[in-house]
Design an enzyme around this catalytic site. Structure first.
Site, PDB file in Angstrom:
ATOM      1  N   SER A   1      -5.827  -9.016  -4.901  1.00 14.22           N
ATOM      2  CA  SER A   1      -6.079 -10.352  -4.384  1.00 14.22           C
ATOM      3  C   SER A   1      -5.650 -11.404  -5.421  1.00 14.22           C
ATOM      4  O   SER A   1      -4.492 -11.404  -5.823  1.00 14.22           O
ATOM      5  CB  SER A   1      -7.554 -10.468  -3.988  1.00 14.22           C
ATOM      6  OG  SER A   1      -7.778 -11.612  -3.195  1.00 14.22           O
TER       7      SER A   1
ATOM      8  N   ASP B   1      -6.035  -6.618   6.804  1.00 14.11           N
ATOM      9  CA  ASP B   1      -6.408  -7.817   6.045  1.00 14.11           C
ATOM     10  C   ASP B   1      -6.190  -9.064   6.899  1.00 14.11           C
ATOM     11  O   ASP B   1      -5.079  -9.350   7.335  1.00 14.11           O
ATOM     12  CB  ASP B   1      -5.554  -7.884   4.776  1.00 14.11           C
ATOM     13  CG  ASP B   1      -6.097  -8.877   3.757  1.00 14.11           C
ATOM     14  OD1 ASP B   1      -6.833  -9.808   4.142  1.00 14.11           O
ATOM     15  OD2 ASP B   1      -5.777  -8.706   2.565  1.00 14.11           O
TER      16      ASP B   1
ATOM     17  N   HIS C   1      -9.405  -7.112   3.961  1.00 15.25           N
ATOM     18  CA  HIS C   1      -9.036  -7.526   2.602  1.00 15.25           C
ATOM     19  C   HIS C   1      -9.748  -6.671   1.552  1.00 15.25           C
ATOM     20  O   HIS C   1      -9.142  -6.245   0.575  1.00 15.25           O
ATOM     21  CB  HIS C   1      -9.384  -9.008   2.423  1.00 15.25           C
ATOM     22  CG  HIS C   1      -8.825  -9.616   1.166  1.00 15.25           C
ATOM     23  ND1 HIS C   1      -7.472  -9.713   0.928  1.00 15.25           N
ATOM     24  CD2 HIS C   1      -9.440 -10.146   0.075  1.00 15.25           C
ATOM     25  CE1 HIS C   1      -7.272 -10.294  -0.253  1.00 15.25           C
ATOM     26  NE2 HIS C   1      -8.450 -10.555  -0.790  1.00 15.25           N
TER      27      HIS C   1
END
Lengths: 400, 400
Positions: free
Chosen positions: A181, A344, A377
């Site tokens: 991320s 995601d 995610h």
């Protein structure tokens, strides 16, 4: 409304799910300690100067004699440099990527010296195990907390602080940089900014550049803080902090990082047929109460302004910081591996694919794989072992 | 920062995109007028009584002699009964589904009598072309606005108000009920609640029941209002209304209803390399300013409490209102058609597929198709012509 037990159930489910992804191993890391790195007169990408920067860092494994076995792990939005291991024997939770960092694991600490650094404006300046510099820090020039006088910082600034630490340690080149991320943004920008120093780059649940949708969606995390009257234009350090705004912001971070598959599993006790929310508009659904309770815990060490600055750093991201991503990636020398998560909904796979395809188009070496778990995610953290073998092979140059 | 021209550009792009989906036709609907339906002592699904309900309605085409040519169109969250046609010759915009409702169109007003009704707690009680009853209405028992004393209402209540209107018009059976998004909830609940009266049901970008993820995500639309100090526990009708909260809520509705594909196209002028947001944490990105400007316009006629009640009605939805969706759909007699949007990030296709598969499993007739445009959820409105032919054939029982 037995909220306590429902919440505990949620925690139990998370723990149970985490357990299924942890890898059994005989050996484990020695106890970990947080170290501090200090640098002065740090010039930001935006052209301002921060008189003193202090950040925490951790390492696992041993640096070899020619300092050629370094893997830098860059952390995500709500995380810090505690990527693996435990601080004490009693520590209930290891670092977030303990499943892939350690002796004999995908990032093998018998072989690599693994290093991780708390970012500037870290979400949790009040966490005793985080060292960071940001709006909640004392400005040495005024003796007061910076607040919004702290300069806007970027992912490049996080990279540059890490580079100064590596310089101090005498580390010239890194075998690989890897992050999930926001960590993937740092990883890719490392390869773009210091191409001669980065041999391999792994971007997990990442992007090459923020696009308008991502900029707008990240803003949703900032809004509850900006709306909280206690935020007071960022000037709350001598008053009641905007705790409700922070809690709601972190609740939104959690929710947008999860796919319906996992939310419906974790909060399956909540249904549209609950009696309370039909009875009175003031009553909440169980899932709302449970998410709020979790956000309340997550908010313990957080600072509102730090969250705003983190949001901004992510919104401002374009690897290489040129006019286009293509220009920004033009000098990359690293071999790259992109691992987005198929489910995601936050940093959607097209973002990683764009960066991967740009590199391929520029004639660079790049590989693209996907994680396919229920978390969305968060598969980049909780589901990472699905690609542990690929990561391990990539680090040995055995991935096609 | 030339916000005005950027915003106009956005509007232009929307208009241009809309133009590409409108269908050319020689004939058009006669001018449309809003009518009013009044009913008293309305008993809500939650067991309360609303002394007087007033709602607006519109119709297109002519009711035939045996009243067998009725198509009921149920509207979405931010919409109202203005589904097609124009109010005046100068009216710049026709009703939202004008592309498929009219003479010779998929829902052919040469053949069908098309009827649409403003829901209870409609988002826009201050719109001169909306008639609705909700928290902003005067409570005849007190002479003051209801505020949060208004009972929680459900999708079933919207259906029941429509049923009372149909009863008054002497309409026993409907050829089809069709709606997008919140309209699809009403359509499916019609088939579940009054199976003997509904011959065909079309759910566009819909769901069979809210799940925990959807409940939590819809709550994000309510939060900015709850956070606005002017909201004042719902009691603001004699003071400054919570306008900022309403604007932010509607901005969030817009954003969550769009896929990155269209956001990045409409707001492509915004980039992570903008100077202003790097210079000062207080500056916003263009895309944020543009979305806010659009939300400000959308908020003109809206009421904060009405938005909260609409959110709640959607969160409480399970077609048939039994313990499970399967039980709720057990008595459906209508042939069903589900048309979710492949790129929908709000009511994701799995929700429509679940309802479709439940019907199939119960031995009912149901067909599942997808819309595949760049808008995501909003393809159910802006991209509907892609499935106009399927809708037309379904209404003639020619769809397999």
């Amino acid at each position: 409304m037995n909220l306590g037990s429902k919440y505990l159930l949620g925690c139990f489910l998370i723990a149970a799910l985490s357990a299924t992804i942890s890898v059994s191993h005989a050996e484990s890391l020695p106890l970990v300690e947080k170290k501090e790195f200090v640098t002065t007169n740090f010039k930001t990408f935006g052209g301002q100067v921060i008189p003193e920067v202090r950040v925490g860092w951790e390492s696992y494994g041993e640096l070899n004699d020619d300092k050629s076995n370094v893997i830098l792990v860059t952390h995500f939005f709500s995380g810090n440099s505690h990527a693996a291991g435990r601080y004490t024997e009693e520590d209930p939770q290891p670092g977030y990527w303990d499943a892939i960092i350690g002796p004999g694991k995908a990032i093998d600490t018998n072989r690599f010296f693994v290093l991780s650094v708390d970012t500037l404006v870290n979400q949790e300046p009040h966490n005793p195990r985080v060292i960071t510099t940001g709006p909640a820090s004392i400005n040495p020039e005024t003796g007061r907390r910076y607040g919004l006088d702290f300069p806007v910082v970027t992912i490049r600034d996080f990279v540059n602080v890490q580079k100064l630490l590596l310089d101090e340690l005498g580390i010239e080149r890194i075998h690989a940089v890897i992050g999930a991320s926001m960590g993937s943004l740092q990883a890719l920008d490392w390869a773009a900014a210091y191409p001669e120093r980065v041999e391999r780059m792994i971007s997990v649940i990442g992007m090459g550049a923020a696009d308008p949708w991502t900029i707008a969606t990240l803003q949703l995390w900032a809004n509850p803080i900006l709306n909280d009257p206690n935020w007071n234009g960022g000037d709350y350090y001598d008053a009641e902090p905007p705790r409700a705004g922070v809690e709601q912001a972190l609740g939104m971070v959690t929710l947008t990082a999860m796919h319906p598959l996992i939310v419906n599993q974790l909060y399956g006790a909540s249904t549209p047929r609950e009696a309370a929310p039909l009875e009175n508009i003031r009553n909440d659904f169980l899932v709302i109460e449970q998410l709020q309770a979790a956000a309340r815990m997550r908010a313990t060490y957080a600072d509102a302004n730090h969250i705003l600055y983190l949001v901004r750093a992510n919104q401002l991201f374009m690897a290489g910081y040129q006019d286009t991503l293509r220009e920004g990636l033009a000098n990359v020398q690293a071999r790259s591996l992109f691992i987005p998560s198929s489910n995601d909904l936050l940093l959607q796979p097209y973002l990683a694919r764009d960066a991967h395809e740009t590199l391929i188009d520029l004639g660079k070496e790049s590989t693209y794989l996907e994680l396919a778990g229920p978390w969305g995610h968060l598969d980049g953290v909780f589901g990472i072992t699905e690609q542990a073998e690929a990561i391990s092979r990539f680090l040995r140059d055995e991935l096609p």
